[in-house]
Write an enzyme that holds these catalytic residues in place. Structure first.
Site, short mmCIF file in Angstrom:
data_model
loop_
_atom_site.label_atom_id
_atom_site.label_comp_id
_atom_site.label_asym_id
_atom_site.label_seq_id
_atom_site.Cartn_x
_atom_site.Cartn_y
_atom_site.Cartn_z
N HIS A 17 0.86 -1.19 0.00
CA HIS A 17 0.00 0.00 0.00
C HIS A 17 0.90 1.24 0.00
CE1 HIS A 17 -2.64 3.14 1.59
NE2 HIS A 17 -3.65 2.41 1.17
N ASP A 19 0.90 4.16 1.41
CA ASP A 19 1.25 4.71 2.72
C ASP A 19 2.20 3.78 3.48
OD1 ASP A 19 -0.34 7.00 2.38
OD2 ASP A 19 -2.11 5.97 3.14
N LYS A 20 2.01 2.48 3.32
CA LYS A 20 2.89 1.53 4.00
C LYS A 20 4.27 1.49 3.36
CE LYS A 20 1.29 0.55 7.52
NZ LYS A 20 2.17 1.07 8.54
N GLU A 45 10.10 11.85 7.22
CA GLU A 45 8.83 11.73 6.50
C GLU A 45 9.11 11.34 5.05
OE1 GLU A 45 6.22 11.97 8.28
OE2 GLU A 45 7.06 12.97 10.03
N GLU A 58 14.17 15.92 9.99
CA GLU A 58 15.34 16.33 10.77
C GLU A 58 16.07 15.11 11.31
OE1 GLU A 58 13.63 18.96 13.72
OE2 GLU A 58 14.13 20.67 12.47
N LYS A 178 -5.67 -4.39 0.32
CA LYS A 178 -6.37 -4.01 1.56
C LYS A 178 -7.27 -5.16 1.98
CE LYS A 178 -7.13 0.90 1.77
NZ LYS A 178 -8.13 1.98 1.60
N PHE A 252 -8.17 -3.70 -10.86
CA PHE A 252 -7.21 -3.08 -9.93
C PHE A 252 -5.80 -3.46 -10.40
CE2 PHE A 252 -6.05 -2.70 -5.09
CZ PHE A 252 -5.19 -1.66 -5.38
N ASP A 260 -1.84 5.95 -6.25
CA ASP A 260 -2.21 6.92 -5.22
C ASP A 260 -0.95 7.28 -4.44
OD1 ASP A 260 -3.67 8.54 -3.55
OD2 ASP A 260 -4.60 6.91 -2.43
N ALA A 261 -0.77 8.54 -4.15
CA ALA A 261 0.41 8.96 -3.39
C ALA A 261 0.37 8.36 -1.98
CB ALA A 261 0.48 10.48 -3.31
N ARG A 266 0.00 7.73 7.80
CA ARG A 266 -1.42 7.85 7.53
C ARG A 266 -2.22 6.59 7.87
NH1 ARG A 266 -2.40 11.19 1.95
NH2 ARG A 266 -1.61 9.28 1.01
N LYS A 267 -1.57 5.57 8.40
CA LYS A 267 -2.27 4.33 8.72
C LYS A 267 -2.09 3.97 10.19
CE LYS A 267 -4.25 3.45 4.83
NZ LYS A 267 -4.31 4.88 4.50
N LYS A 287 10.38 7.70 13.26
CA LYS A 287 10.79 8.39 14.48
C LYS A 287 11.72 7.50 15.31
CE LYS A 287 6.40 10.87 14.61
NZ LYS A 287 5.12 11.09 15.31
N LYS A 291 11.32 9.79 20.64
CA LYS A 291 10.00 10.36 20.39
C LYS A 291 8.96 9.52 21.12
CE LYS A 291 12.24 12.61 17.02
NZ LYS A 291 13.71 12.58 16.92
N ASP A 293 5.85 9.56 20.95
CA ASP A 293 4.80 9.03 20.07
C ASP A 293 5.02 7.54 19.84
OD1 ASP A 293 3.35 11.32 19.67
OD2 ASP A 293 4.36 11.88 17.82
#
Length: 407
Positions: A17, A19-20, A45, A58, A178, A252, A260-261, A266-267, A287, A291, A293
């Site tokens: 995917h 995003d992955k 990122e 960074e 998916k 597909f 798709d970008a 995002r997941k 990260k 961090k 998060d």
């Protein structure tokens, strides 16, 4: 009162995917920096699109960035190499996204000195949190890995399909996919599947829609996916009433970053608990473990899983909160969802005594200053097996006896 009978749904996405792909590239960069300097700082990122990968963020770390903020000799070439190797491992050799042909842009730059002064340990100042925020961990006894069943099976379906694609058993599959699983719960226990969905990128003609495509090839693809459903889900979960969708939009063939970008982070619900638990809003991938998060989300999962494994509850949610540059958490919250055998307040007092919940304490307890993160960036950060190299250390159950003894 909480409902005992209901339908619940979770989704997962494959390693291909878009995003992955971005998440895995970002974590490959984290691993590269940590392999050279266990105290490196990385906030990477990634953007993926048609035959292009762009990095921004960074960084700081010996062997990669010198004290003057300049790239070490060969460092940028190493970054490009791990990016291309990641895309190759996933399996992208398509006209619209190819590991060898994609355009690579590196816009990483040295970490802000203003962030560093608040986060770094110095003198009698403990290392502070890399950012403010709230983090949640969750565990449930629904599955052997203490994960929500809907997400657990969504991941397993795509993991199986990826394994078959890589082995050549299912050569008609392409990397992007998916899944979605809806289960019926009775008395808070999952008992059957009411709906199963897979959308998978496929080889040419493996579709049949609106009279176009090859019905025999589509039937082969559909039968394969249904076979995966039957293999992955418990016996009896799929019934004659289970609604099954395989590529419901039809064709597909164009997928991944070409279709798709993709962007890092995002997941986050796929990464965590499939919507069964709150989420603090911060992503993990890209990260370094200073961090919170990332590191605090890992320690809350570790604590919640050990609470459930110790028999203190059937479900457990734990929240921590932090302020940037401040070491100690601002709050500790435990919710046993009415399933506990001990008061939540007792756990809120006990858990910080068993594990120091500062960023440094978390990293030390879980051994997080290692290049262990790329493998976590697909098919979930939780519900995995700890490995000999220190990966998924937050899934260990080594706190169970201490919890039982203390309570």
């Amino acid at each position: 009162m909480p409902r005992s009978s209901f339908l619940f749904t979770s989704e997962s996405v494959s390693e291909g995917h878009p995003d992955k792909v971005a998440d895995q590239i970002s974590d490959a960069v984290v691993d590269l920096f940590l392999s050279k300097d266990p105290y490196a700082r990385v906030a990477c990122e990634t953007l993926t699109t048609t035959n292009r990968v762009v990095l921004a963020g960074e960084v700081r770390g010996e062997g990669m960035i010198d004290k003057d903020g300049n790239w070490a000799p060969g460092a940028q070439e190493e970054i490009q190499k791990v990016v291309r190797e990641t895309v190759k491992r996933i399996g992208y050799e398509q006209d619209g996204f190819h590991w060898q042909n994609l355009v690579f842009e590196n816009h990483l730059h040295p970490q802000s000195a203003h962030i560093a002064q608040g986060v770094d340990e110095s003198g009698n100042k403990d290392e502070g949190a890399g950012d403010q925020g709230i983090m949640f961990g969750y565990a449930t006894d629904e599955t052997p890995d203490y994960m929500p069943a809907t997400l657990y099976y969504s991941h397993k379906i795509l993991e199986r399909m990826a394994a078959d694609r890589h082995s050549g058993k299912a050569p008609f599959l392409e990397p992007d996919a998916k899944s979605q699983v809806t289960l019926a719960y009775e008395n808070e226990v999952p008992v059957r599947a009411t709906a199963l969905v897979v959308s998978t990128q496929h080889a040419p003609d493996y579709y049949f829609h609106g009279g176009e495509g090859d019905p025999a090839k589509y039937a082969k693809l559909r039968d394969y996916v249904i076979g995966v459903f039957n293999d992955v889900l418990p016996k009896g979960f799929i019934t004659k009433d289970t609604v099954i969708h395989v590529n419901p939009t039809g064709r597909f063939e164009i997928g991944g970053p070409d279709g798709d970008a993709g962007v890092t982070g995002r997941k986050i619900i796929v990464d965590t608990y499939g919507g069964a638990s709150p989420h603090g809003g911060g992503a993990f991938s890209g990260k370094d473990p200073t961090k919170v998060d990332r590191s605090a989300a890992y320690i809350t999962r570790y604590l919640a899983k050990n609470v459930v494994a110790a028999g203190l509850a059937r479900r457990c949610t734990i929240q921590l909160s932090y302020a940037i540059g401040v070491a100690e958490p601002l709050s500790v919250y435990v919710d046993l969802h009415g399933t506990g055998t001990v008061e939540e307040a007792k756990l809120e007092a006990l858990l910080p005594q068993l594990v120091r919940l500062t960023p440094k304490g978390i990293r030390t307890h879980l051994g997080l200053n290692k290049p262990i993160y790329q493998q976590s960036a697909a098919y979930g950060h939780f519900g995995r097996q700890p490995d000999a190299e220190g990966g998924f250390s937050w899934e260990k159950l080594d706190l169970v006896d201490k919890l039982k003894a203390a309570l």
